[in-house]
Design an enzyme around this catalytic site. Sequence first.
Site, mmCIF file in Angstrom:
data_model
loop_
_atom_site.group_PDB
_atom_site.id
_atom_site.type_symbol
_atom_site.label_atom_id
_atom_site.label_comp_id
_atom_site.label_asym_id
_atom_site.label_seq_id
_atom_site.Cartn_x
_atom_site.Cartn_y
_atom_site.Cartn_z
ATOM 1 N N HIS A 76 0.549 -0.022 2.362
ATOM 2 C CA HIS A 76 1.395 1.066 1.883
ATOM 3 C C HIS A 76 2.858 0.629 1.910
ATOM 4 O O HIS A 76 3.353 0.195 2.948
ATOM 5 C CB HIS A 76 1.206 2.311 2.756
ATOM 6 C CG HIS A 76 -0.158 2.913 2.650
ATOM 7 N ND1 HIS A 76 -0.784 3.534 3.709
ATOM 8 C CD2 HIS A 76 -1.023 2.993 1.600
ATOM 9 C CE1 HIS A 76 -1.967 3.975 3.317
ATOM 10 N NE2 HIS A 76 -2.138 3.658 2.043
ATOM 11 N N TYR A 96 2.882 -0.673 7.800
ATOM 12 C CA TYR A 96 2.010 -1.282 8.804
ATOM 13 C C TYR A 96 0.580 -0.756 8.700
ATOM 14 O O TYR A 96 -0.070 -0.479 9.706
ATOM 15 C CB TYR A 96 2.573 -1.056 10.220
ATOM 16 C CG TYR A 96 4.058 -1.313 10.292
ATOM 17 C CD1 TYR A 96 4.563 -2.601 10.147
ATOM 18 C CD2 TYR A 96 4.954 -0.266 10.443
ATOM 19 C CE1 TYR A 96 5.921 -2.842 10.186
ATOM 20 C CE2 TYR A 96 6.317 -0.486 10.479
ATOM 21 C CZ TYR A 96 6.805 -1.780 10.342
ATOM 22 O OH TYR A 96 8.156 -2.012 10.366
ATOM 23 N N HIS A 97 0.077 -0.665 7.464
ATOM 24 C CA HIS A 97 -1.295 -0.239 7.212
ATOM 25 C C HIS A 97 -2.050 -1.300 6.413
ATOM 26 O O HIS A 97 -2.710 -0.984 5.422
ATOM 27 C CB HIS A 97 -1.321 1.080 6.426
ATOM 28 C CG HIS A 97 -0.732 2.234 7.132
ATOM 29 N ND1 HIS A 97 -0.334 3.393 6.471
ATOM 30 C CD2 HIS A 97 -0.466 2.451 8.443
ATOM 31 C CE1 HIS A 97 0.154 4.252 7.348
ATOM 32 N NE2 HIS A 97 0.088 3.701 8.552
ATOM 33 N N PRO A 98 -1.995 -2.574 6.772
ATOM 34 C CA PRO A 98 -2.669 -3.590 5.954
ATOM 35 C C PRO A 98 -4.187 -3.460 6.026
ATOM 36 O O PRO A 98 -4.753 -3.141 7.079
ATOM 37 C CB PRO A 98 -2.199 -4.909 6.574
ATOM 38 C CG PRO A 98 -1.917 -4.565 8.008
ATOM 39 C CD PRO A 98 -1.356 -3.177 7.967
#
Length: 275
Positions: free
Chosen positions: A42, A209-211
């Site tokens: 994101h 920080y949503h990989p």
Amino acid sequence: SAGTYQSPVLLMLSGIGLREELEPFGIVVRQELPVGRNLQDHCMVNVNYLTDEPGLFGIFTPENFALLESEGRGPLTSNYPEGGGFFRTRPELEAPDVEFHFAAAPFFDEGLTPPPDNGYAFGPVIVKPASRGKVMLRTPMADSKPRVLCNFLTAEEDRASMLAGVRIALEIASQPALRAIERETLSAPDSDSDADILDWAVRASQTVYHPTSTCAMGAVVDPELRVYGVEGLRVVDASVMPTITRANTNAATIMIAEKAADLILGREPPPAAAT
């Protein structure tokens, strides 16, 4: 279960990955799979404004720590982004393409630069990106950090969503309630033109920080999370998502772990409740 960045690193160091990625490091290819590809995350950008009103700036004081510890209240109970919302930036979309975070303090430079004063921040997050990145080896040593290429805003759909999302942010910022407390702009586009918005967004955007998706189901693992062509090996983390969720990945990742535990233990799902 090493995460979207490190799980592909462990696989590649073990010879599971793309030949073109492994052979330059002298790694013997044991199973050729698109490990590390299909990275999705994101992308967020915030407009930031300074204000003379009190917010979350300078709240780390002995008095506030005492208030938190003794009564469980006060500014240190804040989770920083105090609110959020989801938008469809185009009516033809089936689901929201943009999420907003709202914070009673500035947030820019990925949070690495302390804010100079009280302020507020909010802005769009691209929640269903079309852009794809990849995770690559930096060296053949296990303790080396990976190379991560996010490729944010490289897809036309993502740029369209970001343009519309920033315009929503600027519209909100122009409302009388916020104009009344705005002292000055800290970070925002120079104008609402496409060129100025995209130029600013490319410079100011960051990961949330949503990989996910670097060991995706259907490409690297099967529907039971088993690595194709390798016996006795599963991947259990956000890297197995074929596509990213439209919101935070935490709950979905917990669900993946719970399901994987059932698969590993051979537990059958409970029967569906009668309707």
